[in-house]
Design a protein around this motif. Structure first.
Motif, PDB file in Angstrom:
ATOM      1  N   PHE A  66      11.771  10.639 -11.092  1.00  0.00           N
ATOM      2  CA  PHE A  66      12.578   9.450 -11.312  1.00  0.00           C
ATOM      3  C   PHE A  66      11.663   8.238 -11.492  1.00  0.00           C
ATOM      4  N   HIS A  67      12.120   7.284 -12.250  1.00  0.00           N
ATOM      5  CA  HIS A  67      11.366   6.046 -12.434  1.00  0.00           C
ATOM      6  C   HIS A  67      11.706   5.112 -11.278  1.00  0.00           C
ATOM      7  N   ILE A  68      10.901   5.172 -10.230  1.00  0.00           N
ATOM      8  CA  ILE A  68      11.126   4.402  -9.017  1.00  0.00           C
ATOM      9  C   ILE A  68      10.361   3.086  -9.125  1.00  0.00           C
ATOM     10  N   ASP A  69      10.978   1.994  -8.659  1.00  0.00           N
ATOM     11  CA  ASP A  69      10.336   0.678  -8.680  1.00  0.00           C
ATOM     12  C   ASP A  69       9.817   0.258  -7.313  1.00  0.00           C
ATOM     13  N   LEU A  70      10.535   0.676  -6.263  1.00  0.00           N
ATOM     14  CA  LEU A  70      10.178   0.282  -4.906  1.00  0.00           C
ATOM     15  C   LEU A  70      10.168   1.512  -4.017  1.00  0.00           C
ATOM     16  N   LEU A  71       9.243   1.522  -3.073  1.00  0.00           N
ATOM     17  CA  LEU A  71       9.186   2.594  -2.098  1.00  0.00           C
ATOM     18  C   LEU A  71       9.480   1.999  -0.732  1.00  0.00           C
ATOM     19  N   LYS A  72      10.509   2.503  -0.074  1.00  0.00           N
ATOM     20  CA  LYS A  72      10.894   1.983   1.241  1.00  0.00           C
ATOM     21  C   LYS A  72      10.320   2.890   2.326  1.00  0.00           C
ATOM     22  N   VAL A  73       9.477   2.311   3.157  1.00  0.00           N
ATOM     23  CA  VAL A  73       8.851   3.034   4.251  1.00  0.00           C
ATOM     24  C   VAL A  73       9.858   3.115   5.393  1.00  0.00           C
ATOM     25  N   ASP A  74      10.112   4.313   5.846  1.00  0.00           N
ATOM     26  CA  ASP A  74      11.121   4.537   6.878  1.00  0.00           C
ATOM     27  C   ASP A  74      10.735   3.890   8.208  1.00  0.00           C
ATOM     28  N   THR A  94       0.890   6.113   2.820  1.00  0.00           N
ATOM     29  CA  THR A  94       2.101   5.868   2.042  1.00  0.00           C
ATOM     30  C   THR A  94       1.999   4.534   1.305  1.00  0.00           C
ATOM     31  N   ILE A  95       1.544   3.506   2.001  1.00  0.00           N
ATOM     32  CA  ILE A  95       1.366   2.183   1.377  1.00  0.00           C
ATOM     33  C   ILE A  95       0.324   2.283   0.260  1.00  0.00           C
ATOM     34  N   ASN A  96      -0.763   2.994   0.520  1.00  0.00           N
ATOM     35  CA  ASN A  96      -1.814   3.169  -0.477  1.00  0.00           C
ATOM     36  C   ASN A  96      -1.276   3.913  -1.711  1.00  0.00           C
ATOM     37  N   LEU A  97      -0.494   4.947  -1.494  1.00  0.00           N
ATOM     38  CA  LEU A  97       0.097   5.697  -2.605  1.00  0.00           C
ATOM     39  C   LEU A  97       0.987   4.787  -3.451  1.00  0.00           C
ATOM     40  N   ALA A  98       1.836   4.020  -2.799  1.00  0.00           N
ATOM     41  CA  ALA A  98       2.729   3.096  -3.524  1.00  0.00           C
ATOM     42  C   ALA A  98       1.913   2.105  -4.342  1.00  0.00           C
ATOM     43  N   THR A  99       0.850   1.569  -3.750  1.00  0.00           N
ATOM     44  CA  THR A  99      -0.002   0.607  -4.448  1.00  0.00           C
ATOM     45  C   THR A  99      -0.630   1.248  -5.676  1.00  0.00           C
ATOM     46  N   ARG A 100      -1.152   2.451  -5.528  1.00  0.00           N
ATOM     47  CA  ARG A 100      -1.788   3.153  -6.649  1.00  0.00           C
ATOM     48  C   ARG A 100      -0.798   3.482  -7.762  1.00  0.00           C
ATOM     49  N   LEU A 101       0.455   3.690  -7.396  1.00  0.00           N
ATOM     50  CA  LEU A 101       1.484   3.996  -8.397  1.00  0.00           C
ATOM     51  C   LEU A 101       2.119   2.735  -8.980  1.00  0.00           C
ATOM     52  N   GLY A 102       1.702   1.563  -8.488  1.00  0.00           N
ATOM     53  CA  GLY A 102       2.242   0.305  -8.991  1.00  0.00           C
ATOM     54  C   GLY A 102       3.646   0.007  -8.501  1.00  0.00           C
ATOM     55  N   LEU A 103       3.987   0.528  -7.335  1.00  0.00           N
ATOM     56  CA  LEU A 103       5.319   0.326  -6.767  1.00  0.00           C
ATOM     57  C   LEU A 103       5.285  -0.790  -5.740  1.00  0.00           C
ATOM     58  N   ARG A 122      -1.583  -5.245   5.221  1.00  0.00           N
ATOM     59  CA  ARG A 122      -1.647  -4.152   4.249  1.00  0.00           C
ATOM     60  C   ARG A 122      -0.880  -4.474   2.962  1.00  0.00           C
ATOM     61  N   GLN A 123      -0.492  -5.723   2.841  1.00  0.00           N
ATOM     62  CA  GLN A 123       0.141  -6.267   1.638  1.00  0.00           C
ATOM     63  C   GLN A 123       1.443  -5.554   1.261  1.00  0.00           C
ATOM     64  N   VAL A 124       2.221  -5.201   2.289  1.00  0.00           N
ATOM     65  CA  VAL A 124       3.571  -4.691   2.043  1.00  0.00           C
ATOM     66  C   VAL A 124       4.380  -5.855   1.483  1.00  0.00           C
ATOM     67  N   HIS A 125       5.071  -5.635   0.367  1.00  0.00           N
ATOM     68  CA  HIS A 125       5.730  -6.722  -0.364  1.00  0.00           C
ATOM     69  C   HIS A 125       6.935  -7.311   0.372  1.00  0.00           C
ATOM     70  N   PHE A 126       7.737  -6.442   1.002  1.00  0.00           N
ATOM     71  CA  PHE A 126       8.974  -6.897   1.649  1.00  0.00           C
ATOM     72  C   PHE A 126       9.093  -6.221   3.008  1.00  0.00           C
ATOM     73  N   GLN A 127       9.673  -6.974   3.960  1.00  0.00           N
ATOM     74  CA  GLN A 127       9.940  -6.435   5.283  1.00  0.00           C
ATOM     75  C   GLN A 127      11.388  -6.731   5.634  1.00  0.00           C
ATOM     76  N   GLN A 128      12.021  -5.792   6.293  1.00  0.00           N
ATOM     77  CA  GLN A 128      13.381  -6.024   6.761  1.00  0.00           C
ATOM     78  C   GLN A 128      13.497  -5.476   8.174  1.00  0.00           C
ATOM     79  N   GLY A 129      14.351  -6.105   8.952  1.00  0.00           N
ATOM     80  CA  GLY A 129      14.543  -5.619  10.309  1.00  0.00           C
ATOM     81  C   GLY A 129      15.017  -6.725  11.238  1.00  0.00           C
ATOM     82  N   TYR A 130      15.210  -6.359  12.492  1.00  0.00           N
ATOM     83  CA  TYR A 130      15.747  -7.276  13.491  1.00  0.00           C
ATOM     84  C   TYR A 130      14.846  -8.476  13.740  1.00  0.00           C
TER      85      TYR A 130
END
Length: 167
Positions: A66-74, A94-103, A122-130
């Motif tokens: 699938f053409h994925i744009d974002l990878l959400k880390v559980d 996982t973050i490194n893989l996403a970066t290498r894939l341009g996600l 680690r330059q995670v683009h977005f964070q969500q949570g309490y």
């Protein structure tokens, strides 16, 4: 498709991005129909996020098919920041893989400043949570959104009309 078109048309804002989440907890078999659907969504400007990455059926297969744009880390990996070296290595890879894939990356379940700082380093683009907000009723969320938009607009107007400082 109709729901996505209607949603985007209702806002008519060029800066609005609709993101649909594909969860790997439910197996989706790539077929010609799913490929056509994903292509049509992409043409609309809709982005696809792979949710619950690393916890379900076929994470790597989904990345390939699938053409994925974002990878959400559980959240289960975010929870281990600062406590479990093995999970931290999985998270980092996982973050490194996403970066290498341009996600773009999204970290779910951020609850502490330590987690937020670790993910930011680690330059995670977005964070969500309490740490940022708890779930709330729709009307309360909309009211808060209106108030924050008004405050931002007021601040921008005040900044734009303020004379430059002489210092």
């Amino acid at each position: 498709m109709d729901d996505c078109r209607d949603f985007l048309a209702a806002f008519a804002r060029p800066d609005l991005v609709l993101v649909l989440e594909l969860t790997e907890r439910e197996l989706i078999v790539p077929t010609g129909i799913t490929e056509q659907l994903f292509d049509a969504l992409r043409e609309l400007g809709v982005k696809i996020a792979l949710d619950d990455f690393g916890t379900g059926n076929s994470s790597l297969r989904y990345l390939q098919k699938f053409h994925i744009d974002l990878l959400k880390v559980d959240k289960s990996f975010v929870d281990m920041i600062g406590t479990d070296a093995l999970s931290r290595h999985i998270l980092d890879n996982t973050i490194n893989l996403a970066t290498r894939l341009g996600l773009d990356t999204v970290a779910e379940g951020v609850e502490t400043q330590e987690q937020a700082d670790y993910l930011s380093r680690r330059q995670v683009h977005f964070q969500q949570g309490y740490l940022y907000a708890r779930p709330q009723p729709q009307l309360q969320f909309l009211q808060q959104l209106i108030e924050s938009s008004s405050a931002l607009s007021l601040h921008q107007t005040e900044y734009a009309t303020r004379p430059p400082s002489s210092a």
